[in-house]
Design an enzyme around this catalytic site. Sequence first.
Site, mmCIF file in Angstrom:
data_model
loop_
_atom_site.group_PDB
_atom_site.id
_atom_site.type_symbol
_atom_site.label_atom_id
_atom_site.label_comp_id
_atom_site.label_asym_id
_atom_site.label_seq_id
_atom_site.Cartn_x
_atom_site.Cartn_y
_atom_site.Cartn_z
ATOM 1 N N ALA A 69 28.859 29.167 70.295
ATOM 2 C CA ALA A 69 29.295 27.771 70.223
ATOM 3 C C ALA A 69 30.713 27.693 69.669
ATOM 4 O O ALA A 69 31.540 26.890 70.110
ATOM 5 C CB ALA A 69 28.334 26.969 69.347
ATOM 6 N N LEU B 6 26.259 39.171 40.612
ATOM 7 C CA LEU B 6 26.253 39.146 39.152
ATOM 8 C C LEU B 6 25.935 37.749 38.651
ATOM 9 O O LEU B 6 26.324 36.761 39.268
ATOM 10 C CB LEU B 6 27.643 39.526 38.624
ATOM 11 N N LYS C 200 37.321 41.253 36.978
ATOM 12 C CA LYS C 200 36.510 40.909 38.146
ATOM 13 C C LYS C 200 37.473 40.571 39.278
ATOM 14 O O LYS C 200 38.149 39.543 39.244
ATOM 15 C CB LYS C 200 35.594 39.721 37.837
ATOM 16 N N LYS D 32 29.408 45.530 31.587
ATOM 17 C CA LYS D 32 28.267 46.331 32.053
ATOM 18 C C LYS D 32 27.793 47.218 30.908
ATOM 19 O O LYS D 32 28.636 47.792 30.191
ATOM 20 C CB LYS D 32 28.682 47.245 33.216
HETATM 21 S S1 IVH Z 1 29.842 45.097 39.657
HETATM 22 C C1 IVH Z 1 25.258 45.139 40.604
HETATM 23 N N1 IVH Z 1 32.373 44.959 39.073
HETATM 24 O O1 IVH Z 1 31.728 40.229 41.977
HETATM 25 C C2 IVH Z 1 26.577 44.491 40.419
HETATM 26 N N2 IVH Z 1 31.530 43.463 40.730
HETATM 27 O O2 IVH Z 1 29.842 38.041 41.568
HETATM 28 C C3 IVH Z 1 27.664 45.191 41.112
HETATM 29 N N3 IVH Z 1 33.232 42.019 41.727
HETATM 30 O O3 IVH Z 1 29.474 41.082 44.514
HETATM 31 C C4 IVH Z 1 28.940 44.482 41.007
HETATM 32 N N4 IVH Z 1 34.951 42.800 40.587
HETATM 33 O O4 IVH Z 1 31.969 41.644 44.861
HETATM 34 C C5 IVH Z 1 31.387 44.455 39.808
HETATM 35 N N5 IVH Z 1 34.617 44.980 38.495
HETATM 36 C C6 IVH Z 1 33.634 44.494 39.232
HETATM 37 C C7 IVH Z 1 33.844 43.465 40.177
HETATM 38 C C8 IVH Z 1 32.763 42.973 40.899
HETATM 39 C C9 IVH Z 1 34.569 41.944 41.514
HETATM 40 C C10 IVH Z 1 32.495 41.170 42.660
HETATM 41 C C11 IVH Z 1 31.541 41.901 43.563
HETATM 42 C C12 IVH Z 1 30.216 41.234 43.336
HETATM 43 C C13 IVH Z 1 30.612 39.932 42.772
HETATM 44 C C14 IVH Z 1 29.514 39.319 41.949
#
Ligand code: IVH
Length: 702
Positions: free
Chosen positions: A45, A93, A128, A302
């Site tokens: 579409a 997250l 992040k 983490k």
């Molecule tokens: S750890 C199990 N570390 O944020 C969790 N994520 O909101 C693994 N992201 O889907 C992710 N920087 O795309 C992690 N230093 C970082 C990150 C990060 C960006 C993004 C990632 C994730 C999203 C979650």
Amino acid sequence: MAALKDVEMLSRDEAAAELARLAREIARHDRLYYEKDAPVISDAAYDALRRRNAAIEARFPDLVRPDSPSLRVGARPAEGFAKVVHTVPMLSLDNVFTDEEVREFDARVRRFLRWPEDQPLEYTAEPKIDGLSCGIRYEQGALVQAATRGDGRTGEDVTNNVRTICDVPKTLKGSGWPDVLEVRGEVYIPNAEFEAMNAAQRAASKPVYANPRNAAAGSLRQLDPRISAQRPLRFFAYAWGEVSAPFATTQMQAVKKLGAWGFSINDHMCLCENADEMIAAYRAIERQRATLGYDIDGVVYKVNRLDLQQRLGFVSRSPRWATAHKFPPQQASTILEAIDIQVGRTGAMTPVAKLKPVTVGGVVISNASLHNADEIARLDVRIGDLVLIQRAGDVIPQVVKVLNPERKDRGPRFVFPKVCPCPLKTPAVRELDEKTGEPGAITRCSGEFACPFQRVRHLQHFVSRQAFDIEGLGKKQIEAFFEEGIICEPADIFTLQERNAQLHIERREGWGETSAANLFAAIEARRSISFERLLIGLGIRHVGQTTARLLSITYLQWQVFHEAMIAARDLKPDNPAFAQLLGIDGIGEVVAEAIVRYFAEPHNEGLVERLLAQISVQAATPPQSTSPVAGKTVVFTGKLEHMSRDEAKARAAALGAKVSGSVSAKTDIVVAGPGAGSKLKKAQALGVRVMSEEDWLALVGG
Ligand code: IVH
């Protein structure tokens, strides 16, 4: 839907009007696709819209608009990418916004692990990155596949594009890597390169990207890898998925190894030992935000030790061992043009602020949530007001306050409608809070199954990604098919093909032979559906993925579950069927009652019966586990000495046990610690196996 005029028949004025409409419409679909990752129309579409736009432009070249979709770079690819199923799901997250919430996160982790408050517990803190996550698989050190996150379970195969990214090694450097290693991280475009990219666009009189994230998304999802290769894509490695053998004992050590094997890793990653240090790390990273050279939207914490990460595990879609501390929301001011009422699947009437479009942090916002009637009254927001709005990451934008409440000739206060905006205009009811019995925040349309708005939402939910996931049947198509009486309830979806001799879907606007055939194939593929997806699809109040999973692993078969819900109809706690449902750890009274009530409602019974005549439901497989407690129903009672109650429950569930909060004849094991009372007595009376925490630990392997 009105038939569209042949392009050859369009007058000049009509062509101009239609190009304007198409530019708006295609831009909206691009936004839904790239920014929200939630397309509402099929690829076919979408392609039809672009083709029509191109045909009109070919006839009237002087009418090509500066915002024409044909000039836009990185438009949505014409066809999809191959799908890749993630062997280890790609999770997201949880977010926190305040220092207080960081402390709560740390306290939660410590409670779970029974870690003393005054003992250091190591966390990593790192930026992040505001890009798109990607998993890159290596076998014997060679890059074999790369995939986007998609819905976390299935992503898109972008191997050829990822191969063109300069800081992704094609073969791993050094030594010591596991035979199979899926490296995860973020694909992004640095700010300077983004500016250069947009400068080139401007020089060529072409439209620019709103922000680096969108530019990265558009660049990575190019079907032609030669185009991706010309884009300044970069990659930071920060995590991993499937690995054939463990390669580190801490997060920090693991990421350093990824660095040694040839990946770019973030040099702002540091170690913290408590919440104060985490907050200090956040502030330090926040101070450097403008000079990092790439966009970040927060800091990720983490737990550093991987064995502790393992113990902490996951809650539904996110790990207990990590969280994202987001930067404060970005704000902007704009005019409130109208307040619309949206009716959700359960009839909840949500007021939505319709705004004069404004850019907030690189994203154009034209809608914001006003939550409910109380919120409108609290803000005293009126049509025509200048309002402050904010958006934080992917959270729905909010109206914060009115900036010019003193202005003269202000309109009247907003009166929350007393009826549903649907054609039936059924009365709206201010709902009572389920717990307190006081008037609650939600106003609900009382039309239920009669309300066409609710029914459309139900159908849209039914075909959505986490439920039946029917490709080619997006929100728009459902709306159109519903309006024309083609699909009125879920069962109708499965009779679409046999009715097509009359319907001729292939002749409708936006459809063709191929897309109609694809739709029928997508529907056929779902005629056999998992118990869990069926449960999600029914849209029972409070039943999302987590509850559906709990129900499916408890009852295993639809028939068994269905009969139990009928048997539970009187909702009495001593009714064994209701008690079993209530006993499931994670299902409270409100949820249990909503489920039983759903099946007690004749309309739902009919709808389910007609649907089941069309589909077959796969039995759920109990979690594959060789553990001696797999499939057993376990109750913990009394004080536990060796681990927190939460950890004990999470661990039992991970081993395939069903954790229940109450003892019945269906209970297999009661783990009783000091202070156990009535549950222990009941277990003894029923002859249920009772064991100490030590015996339990010995049984499940320490
Ligand atoms: S750890 C199990 N570390 O944020 C969790 N994520 O909101 C693994 N992201 O889907 C992710 N920087 O795309 C992690 N230093 C970082 C990150 C990060 C960006 C993004 C990632 C994730 C999203 C979650």
